[in-house]
Enzyme design. Structure first.
Site, PDB file in Angstrom:
ATOM      1  N   GLY A  57       2.437   0.490  -0.809  1.00  0.00           N
ATOM      2  CA  GLY A  57       2.788   1.448  -1.839  1.00  0.00           C
ATOM      3  C   GLY A  57       1.716   1.522  -2.904  1.00  0.00           C
ATOM      4  O   GLY A  57       1.903   2.124  -3.946  1.00  0.00           O
ATOM      5  N   CYS A  58       0.584   0.905  -2.621  1.00  0.00           N
ATOM      6  CA  CYS A  58      -0.533   0.971  -3.542  1.00  0.00           C
ATOM      7  C   CYS A  58      -1.346   2.206  -3.174  1.00  0.00           C
ATOM      8  O   CYS A  58      -1.994   2.242  -2.139  1.00  0.00           O
ATOM      9  CB  CYS A  58      -1.379  -0.284  -3.394  1.00  0.00           C
ATOM     10  SG  CYS A  58      -2.670  -0.413  -4.609  1.00  0.00           S
TER      11      CYS A  58
END
Lengths: 99, 131, 111
Positions: free
Chosen positions: C109-110
């Protein structure tokens, strides 16, 4: 809502789950190996006929023809071409693909 | 671009996204990929839920141990979802029943819905993404 | 995969310098990775690094930054659970840089 099934009902439970989880008034489109679920004489004929009053069921013509199944589509199932496929997607606000 | 999409770019419209999980965890990559997409989707601050149907219910089974497989055990990650504000985990009752599973078998708290309730929940979504 | 020699051991990293095997990690390797990132490790850094390792060991993922700040604020106090505090410690991004030093993969999710 539009449901799309692309697996043979004899190999996967996608069609069965779709019929269990589609609310009345939904459309179901059978494509690829999913079209084997739309033909007469198979063991899913009963399930499809039972679902037909509540659902609109479509099968993709090119996939039926490719598999030699175009002449035995169940009564009540509408055959659509690719243009019809696009129309179905466009006229429904959401869509579930039963992978 | 529609008005709705314009609003979304300005951070206005929140849509209902449902991730539909129908595959068991280690035989194929679907379950893990689905979970990663869910975690990434959390960044977009939409109304996210997950549905577990058919073999997807096996993703939540307690006590998974993949050491001998040499694959990562990603079942603990479902417990992280709450921290990502993803708290709506719906499991279909009929899928649990035919597999002999009860809520006690799951590693996370879930909401059990029967097929009619699940069907209604799916129908009300703006977007459904299947794994 | 590139190999790196540090603290008397050699270990594998990916193209971006993240440790391949989590079990290779020790404090000596953390010091080496921190030095590569030009971060001088203080007790405040270690607090975050240890937090990340505990989070990973519990959930098997490195948290997204938003989740990290929320969880740190719960555990270590609101003054530490802020982007500002974490960026001060890890100027090139707490999620990326702190995870690298902690021997974790890049956060899911980066983006």
């Amino acid at each position: 809502m539009l449901h799309i099934v692309n697996k043979s009902p004899y190999e996967r439970n996608a069609l069965e789950s779709c019929l269990r989880l589609a609310i009345n008034g939904s459309a179901v489109l059978l494509i690829e190996d999913g079209v084997y679920g739309a033909v007469k004489g198979g063991s899913f004929e009963g399930a499809l006929q039972a679902a037909l009053p509540g659902l609109k069921i479509y099968a993709l013509g090119p996939d039926l023809s490719a598999r030699g199944m175009a002449d035995r589509v169940l009564d009540g199932v509408s055959v659509v071409d690719y243009g019809g496929f696009v129309d179905l997607v466009a006229e429904h606000s959401n869509c579930q693909s039963w992978l | 671009m529609s008005d709705q999409e314009m609003d979304m770019e300005e951070g206005g419209v929140v849509k209902q996204f449902m991730f539909v999980n129908r595959k068991a965890p280690y035989g194929t990559i679907y379950a893990l990929e689905g979970l990663e997409v869910v975690l990434i989707s959390a960044a977009f601050e939409q109304d996210v839920s997950m549905a577990f149907i058919d073999d997807g219910v096996y993703e939540l089974k307690k006590g998974q141990d993949t050491k001998a497989l040499g694959q990562k055990n990603f079942s603990p990650t479902y417990r992280a979802l709450e921290g990502y504000d993803i708290e709506k985990l719906y499991v279909e009752k009929e899928s649990m029943a035919v597999r002999g599973l009860t809520v006690e078998d799951f590693a996370v708290d879930v909401t059990v819905l029967d097929h009619a309730e699940m069907a209604a929940k799916m129908a009300e979504q703006d977007v459904l993404i299947s794994f | 995969m590139p190999m790196i020699e540090a603290a008397g051991k050699s270990f594998e990293v990916d193209e971006e310098g993240y440790l391949i095997n989590l079990s290779d990690w020790d404090e000596g390797i953390a010091a080496y990775l921190a030095n590569e990132e030009k971060v001088e490790l203080t007790p405040n850094h270690w607090e975050v690094i240890n937090f990340l390792r505990e989070y990973y060991s519990e959930y098997q993922i490195a948290p997204a930054i938003r989740v990290l700040t929320k969880a740190i604020s719960k555990k270590l106090g609101a003054d530490k659970g802020s982007n500002k505090y974490l960026y001060k410690l890890f100027p090139y991004g707490p999620a990326k840089q702190a995870c690298k030093i902690a021997g974790l993969p890049k956060p899911t999710g980066c983006i």
